[in-house]
Design an enzyme around this catalytic site. Structure first.
Site, PDB file in Angstrom:
ATOM      1  N   GLY A 148      36.332  42.492  42.649  1.00  0.00           N
ATOM      2  CA  GLY A 148      36.890  41.118  42.148  1.00  0.00           C
ATOM      3  C   GLY A 148      35.835  39.937  42.883  1.00  0.00           C
ATOM      4  O   GLY A 148      35.170  40.384  43.722  1.00  0.00           O
ATOM      5  N   CYS A 149      36.098  38.738  42.180  1.00  0.00           N
ATOM      6  CA  CYS A 149      35.115  37.804  42.438  1.00  0.00           C
ATOM      7  C   CYS A 149      35.327  37.196  43.836  1.00  0.00           C
ATOM      8  O   CYS A 149      34.458  37.182  44.678  1.00  0.00           O
ATOM      9  CB  CYS A 149      35.203  36.606  41.371  1.00  0.00           C
ATOM     10  SG  CYS A 149      36.818  36.187  40.718  1.00  0.00           S
ATOM     11  N   TYR A 150      36.749  36.801  44.230  1.00  0.00           N
ATOM     12  CA  TYR A 150      37.112  36.211  45.332  1.00  0.00           C
ATOM     13  C   TYR A 150      36.670  37.297  46.525  1.00  0.00           C
ATOM     14  O   TYR A 150      36.298  36.921  47.402  1.00  0.00           O
ATOM     15  CB  TYR A 150      38.476  35.775  45.434  1.00  0.00           C
ATOM     16  CG  TYR A 150      38.971  34.739  44.756  1.00  0.00           C
ATOM     17  CD1 TYR A 150      38.408  33.590  45.473  1.00  0.00           C
ATOM     18  CD2 TYR A 150      39.973  34.659  43.858  1.00  0.00           C
ATOM     19  CE1 TYR A 150      38.687  32.221  44.658  1.00  0.00           C
ATOM     20  CE2 TYR A 150      40.426  33.369  42.983  1.00  0.00           C
ATOM     21  CZ  TYR A 150      39.698  32.304  43.786  1.00  0.00           C
ATOM     22  OH  TYR A 150      40.081  30.958  43.107  1.00  0.00           O
ATOM     23  N   THR A 152      34.644  39.342  46.700  1.00  0.00           N
ATOM     24  CA  THR A 152      33.142  39.909  47.027  1.00  0.00           C
ATOM     25  C   THR A 152      32.552  38.638  47.735  1.00  0.00           C
ATOM     26  O   THR A 152      31.996  38.819  48.931  1.00  0.00           O
ATOM     27  CB  THR A 152      32.193  39.566  45.493  1.00  0.00           C
ATOM     28  OG1 THR A 152      32.639  40.661  44.747  1.00  0.00           O
ATOM     29  CG2 THR A 152      30.826  39.553  45.701  1.00  0.00           C
ATOM     30  N   THR A 153      33.034  37.462  47.861  1.00  0.00           N
ATOM     31  CA  THR A 153      32.575  36.351  48.655  1.00  0.00           C
ATOM     32  C   THR A 153      33.142  36.654  49.842  1.00  0.00           C
ATOM     33  O   THR A 153      32.396  36.391  51.069  1.00  0.00           O
ATOM     34  CB  THR A 153      33.151  34.829  48.328  1.00  0.00           C
ATOM     35  OG1 THR A 153      34.659  34.942  48.136  1.00  0.00           O
ATOM     36  CG2 THR A 153      32.856  34.475  46.738  1.00  0.00           C
TER      37      THR A 153
END
Length: 339
Positions: A148-150, A152-153
């Site tokens: 997921g994008c969150y 990944t950060t």
């Protein structure tokens, strides 16, 4: 030349995949599917793709799809890929799935936050596609669960620090912010221009389903259970994501120790950039790229370390990382088709 197909090509992540794969030097994009736009050229759905890709969207059929591709990207809502992927594997096709269906090793955790899983045996064998940290496993994977994008950060920023014992595992807080494209292309009141413009708000503060995904990976890195406080926010921008993460330095550890651990982990990772001391990541600097920028700051009075991490949520947070995963799986230059 690798033959690639995209299942669900007309959402934001699917369209980004079309854009990148249609000009990838080692890929022939052979088939794209869309239930909503069957029979429609992708360039009619996204005019920016005119003269870059003239493929026509098709209805998905397992056999005809598998006959034309080596690798499939499933850019579909959660639940649908778990019904499709078994047939793709039987047809000899490797898969990069952009939903959450194959991100969890613990299928029970997935079912607690999403729905019953119909292909748990595949989920248990899938590799979590965080490229910089799982390259060896990704190379031989048949199914990659694109993160997921969150997550990944947060994970790119924290996993090296937990593994090296630089930070304590308790009391981690991530204050994360995303552009509106993270909500997808489907219509919803919250993502209408008049609702999102000049607005800034937290959402799902009582529990976002990316939290268990984050905690599973952090716990594996730490070797014991890790719980974090994760609060997502919606910002009035189209794309981009920034996580500001607050954690506590372990006894005797410093910001320089954290910087060294990150630098050593990502020394050979083109797409992770460690910002110089005093510089902070900015979503403007990563938009339309596959980079993750990480910055550090510390407060010696409290022993707190602040880790900041910025990505483009549609690229490093979704489609760009999916192409990076494909490159690794195929033994290509990891940077091919990306920037």
């Amino acid at each position: 030349m690798i033959k690639a197909g995209i299942i669900g090509a007309t959402g934001y992540t699917g369209a980004e995949l079309v854009r990148m794969l249609s000009v990838h030097p080692d890929v022939e994009l052979t088939v794209i599917t869309s239930r909503q736009y069957e029979g429609t050229p992708i360039s009619d759905v996204y005019p920016a793709l005119s003269e870059r890709c003239e493929l026509v969207c098709e209805a998905f059929d397992t056999k005809t799809f598998c006959d034309r591709v080596d690798i499939a990207f499933t850019a579909l809502p959660h639940k649908i890929p778990m019904d499709i992927v078994p047939g793709l594997l039987e047809g000899g096709v490797r898969v990069v799935d952009l939903s959450a269906d194959f991100r969890f090793r613990n299928v029970g955790q997935y079912e607690d936050w999403y729905q019953p899983h119909t292909a748990p045996e595949i989920s248990e064998q899938a590799v979590y596609g965080l490229c910089e940290l799982n390259r060896d496993e990704i190379r031989t994977a048949r199914v990659v669960g694109n993160p997921g994008c969150y997550p990944t950060t947060i994970l790119l920023a924290l996993v090296p620090l937990l593994k090296a014992g630089i930070i304590k595992a308790d009391g981690i807080i991530s204050d994360s912010k995303s552009g509106v494209s993270g909500a997808g292309r489907g219509l919803s009141l919250g993502s209408h221009f008049c609702e999102a413009n000049e607005s800034f708000k937290a959402y799902k503060v009582d529990g976002h389903r990316h939290r268990p995904e984050i905690e599973e990976v952090l716990s594996a890195a730490h070797g014991a259970d890790v719980e974090i406080t994760f609060i997502p926010h919606l910002i009035p921008a189209t794309r981009g994501m920034l996580s500001t993460i607050y954690c506590t330095l372990a006894d005797g550890k410093t910001e320089e120790d954290a910087r060294k651990a990150l630098a050593e982990t990502y020394d050979s990772s083109h797409f992770v950039r460690l910002r110089e001391k005093g510089a902070v990541p900015d979503i403007l600097h990563v938009q339309h790229t596959n980079f993750c920028d990480i910055g550090l700051a510390s407060d010696p009075r409290s022993g707190r370390l602040v880790v900041m991490s910025a990505i483009d949520n549609l690229l490093k947070g979704a489609s760009g990382q999916a192409v990076q995963n494909m490159n690794i799986m195929a033994g290509l230059d990891e940077k091919a088709g990306l920037y």
